[in-house]
Write an enzyme that holds these catalytic residues in place. Structure first.
Site, PDB file in Angstrom:
ATOM      1  CG  HIS A 188      31.794  34.677  76.968  1.00  0.00           C
ATOM      2  ND1 HIS A 188      31.045  35.945  76.728  1.00  0.00           N
ATOM      3  CD2 HIS A 188      31.660  34.224  78.272  1.00  0.00           C
ATOM      4  CE1 HIS A 188      30.345  36.066  77.791  1.00  0.00           C
ATOM      5  NE2 HIS A 188      30.695  35.239  78.751  1.00  0.00           N
ATOM      6  NE  ARG A 295      31.531  32.673  81.648  1.00  0.00           N
ATOM      7  CZ  ARG A 295      32.552  32.870  82.337  1.00  0.00           C
ATOM      8  NH1 ARG A 295      33.458  31.797  82.616  1.00  0.00           N
ATOM      9  NH2 ARG A 295      32.962  34.047  82.696  1.00  0.00           N
ATOM     10  NE  ARG A 331      26.594  32.692  83.893  1.00  0.00           N
ATOM     11  CZ  ARG A 331      27.448  33.398  83.148  1.00  0.00           C
ATOM     12  NH1 ARG A 331      28.055  34.604  83.993  1.00  0.00           N
ATOM     13  NH2 ARG A 331      27.879  33.089  82.175  1.00  0.00           N
ATOM     14  CD  GLU A 430      26.838  39.488  85.427  1.00  0.00           C
ATOM     15  OE1 GLU A 430      27.825  39.195  84.774  1.00  0.00           O
ATOM     16  OE2 GLU A 430      25.674  38.707  84.875  1.00  0.00           O
ATOM     17  CG  ASP A 454      28.890  41.313  81.538  1.00  0.00           C
ATOM     18  OD1 ASP A 454      29.029  41.907  80.685  1.00  0.00           O
ATOM     19  OD2 ASP A 454      28.449  40.057  81.871  1.00  0.00           O
ATOM     20  NE  ARG A 464      32.421  40.227  78.666  1.00  0.00           N
ATOM     21  CZ  ARG A 464      32.013  39.311  79.428  1.00  0.00           C
ATOM     22  NH1 ARG A 464      30.894  39.593  80.069  1.00  0.00           N
ATOM     23  NH2 ARG A 464      32.472  38.111  79.457  1.00  0.00           N
ATOM     24  CB  CYS A 501      32.706  34.120  89.320  1.00  0.00           C
ATOM     25  SG  CYS A 501      31.287  34.941  88.886  1.00  0.00           S
TER      26      CYS A 501
END
Ligand code: PEP
Ligand code: MG
Length: 559
Positions: A188, A295, A331, A430, A454, A464, A501
């Site tokens: 992130h 987010r 989201r 995801e 994800d 990740r 996305c």
């Protein structure tokens, strides 16, 4: 001259002094002082310095971003001088004989609580401001700088790693580029760097040494190259590269206002990913067609306690009204894994990416979920809202989440609070489970948005966050792409639209593939909108589709 190689995760060339990130101490010492006048003097000096700093920030913001952005610093200045605030600190120092740091901490907590409990959303938002101002004063008193950057000029920031909660709190106006020891391209922090348009290089290990601090550094976020004390020839090459990038960007400007349409007439929507309401200005300046992923958890990461319904409502309302008639997909809370929030007091997990995260937390703690859903529905009256749920694996989860939406709508109706009847409901695809079940899930929703960060992690069983997996972590893997095709086919059979996305949406090597399998929307960081539009406009889908699909489904994809 020293050359270091890392992995570039956010493009662009930046030059400036190297600065190491220092973590603010989370505990403030509480001591009894004997010389209360001297302690009061310490506070007054720190207060004066904070007011001076805020004045400088006001001027800078005014020049660079206008009155609206600058006003915040003026508000902070007024707070630092507020009579009640200062009187409370004075009493704690002079009567309770507390040290200045503790007196400011206690006063900040008391005032923040008082603001948070007010009915008015504007006043509630002042809770964050009083903490911010107090943090600045405490930083000056302790010598630990808020946001980790004690420099008058912008810097290239080096850190071992940065958590999303740390990245969101940094003073972005002071950052030219990021360098981290660890990290990964789909973490992130890398995503935030791309959203902010700041060059970033990760995975440099221990190569950037503490003794390099303050020296001139050039980072090239495209190639991952870091140069310390560049010689003149290298500096000239990098300056030329930077000029070239600026020129390219200007050329892309011509694409603003143009359609996202292929040479043979296929259209696709290009939306943007954002992390907070302030990002909307970059969505609009890059001509994003909507917000494909807000987010919302970054709102929670920015607070020191659960954000109230009114606080969230204000943030969502702002995004929706600033976006006008353009679609905004928000989201619901996606915390857990790398996004941990102390006040949620979640038990420690061995494998947090496989643990209690996102929709799982929301369904287990419906009171938190309902607060967010109420804020979202109330905000829906101000624009075109879509709500989407992250980390879905089962049909029952979506049914339960939708039921809570119905409960919330009934409550709002009974309270006479307006909301839009046209809110679209979607889910993120995801997990492989959601992709495999997409035929059934499609019957429950209006849209799918594929979270390829994800989806890649869970399909390939590759963390990740781990930069050492090298060629094993391959988002172009046919297993991921075949799942995307399957999701697309299932969505379209059921009249549901489908977007991407995850970061893969902006990967120009896959634009032809996404167009060929019929993706309806790509949501990318704002700065990726125009390069993506250019690529779409250069593509002739009918000419490449057969080969793309054969590669995807046939022998060509045998990785
Ligand atoms: C994803 O997983 O692709 C996604 C968009 O969500 P996040 O990166 O926030 O987990
Ligand atoms: Mg995700």
């Amino acid at each position: 001259m020293i050359s270091i190689q890392g992995k570039g995760v956010s493009t662009g060339v930046a030059m400036g002094p190297l600065y190491f990130y220092t973590r603010a101490k989370s505990t403030i010492r509480r001591i009894k002082v004997t010389d209360t006048e001297a302690e009061w003097g310490r506070f007054k000096a720190a207060q004066a310095k904070a007011i001076e700093q805020l004045g400088e920030l006001y001027e800078k913001a005014l020049a660079e971003a206008g009155e609206e952005a600058a006003i915040l610093f003026e508000t902070h200045q007024m707070m630092a001088e507020d009579d009640d605030y200062v009187e409370s600190i004075e009493n704690l120092i002079k009567e309770d004989k507390l040290n200045a740091e503790a007196a400011v901490t206690d006063t900040a907590a008391q005032f923040a609580d008082m603001f948070a409990q007010m009915d008015d959303a504007y006043m509630q938002a002042r809770a964050a401001d009083v903490k911010d101002v107090s943090g600045r004063i405490i930083g000056i008193l302790t010598g630990v700088v808020q946001g980790g950057i004690d420099s008058d000029v912008p810097v290239v920031l080096a850190a071992d790693d940065l958590a999303p909660s740390e990245t969101v709190q940094l003073d972005k106006s002071k950052i030219l580029g990021f360098i981290t020891e660890g990290g990964s391209g789909s973490s992130h922090t890398a995503i935030l760097a791309r959203t902010m348009g700041i060059p970033a290089i990760i995975g440099v290990g221990k190569q950037v040494k503490a003794e390099y601090e303050g020296r001139d550094v050039i980072v090239d976020g495209g190639t991952g190259s870091i140069i310390i004390d560049a010689d003149e020839a290298t500096r000239n090459v990098m300056m030329a590269k930077r000029e070239e990038q600026i020129k390219q960007r200007k050329l892309l400007e011509q694409l603003k206002g143009q359609e996202n349409i292929t040479r043979d007439g296929q259209k696709i929507r290009v939306y943007c990913n954002i992390g907070n309401p302030e990002d909307v200005s970059t969505v609009l300046s890059n001509d994003g067609g909507g917000v494909g992923l807000f987010r919302s958890e970054f709102l929670y990461l920015n607070c020191s306690d659960y954000p109230t319904e009114d606080y969230q409502f204000e943030a969502y309302r702002q995004v929706l009204s600033d976006m006008g008639d353009k679609e905004v997909i928000i989201r619901t809370l996606d915390i857990g894994a790398d996004k941990q929030i102390d006040y949620f007091q979640m038990p420690k997990e061995e494998n947090p990416a496989l643990g209690n995260r996102a929709l799982r937390i929301c369904l287990n703690r419906p009171e938190i979920f309902k607060t967010q859903l109420r804020a979202l529905y109330r905000a829906s009256a101000y624009g075109k809202l879509g709500i989407m749920f992250p980390m879905v694996t089962s049909v029952w989860e979506v049914k339960e989440a939708k039921k809570l939406c119905e409960v919330v709508k009934k409550e709002l109706e009974a309270e006479g609070k307006p909301f839009s009847p046209d809110v679209e409901i979607g889910i993120m695809i995801e997990t492989p489970a959601a992709a495999v079940m997409s035929d059934r899930l499609a019957k429950l929703v209006d849209f799918f948005s594929c979270g390829t960060n994800d989806l890649t992690q869970y399909t390939l069983a590759c963390d990740r966050q781990n930069n050492d997996l090298g060629r094993f972590f391959n988002p172009h893997h046919p297993a991921v792409l075949r799942l995307l095709k399957m999701v697309c086919d299932n969505a379209h059979k059921n009249g549901v639209w489908v977007g991407i996305c995850g970061e893969l949406g902006a990967d120009l090597e896959l634009t032809e593939t996404f167009l060929s399998i019929g993706i309806d929307e790509l949501s990318v960081s704002p700065r990726s909108v125009l390069p993506l539009r250019q690529k779409i406009r250069e593509t002739n889908v009918s000419a490449v589709k057969e080969k793309v699909l054969a590669d995807l489904l046939g022998e060509g994809s045998a990785i």
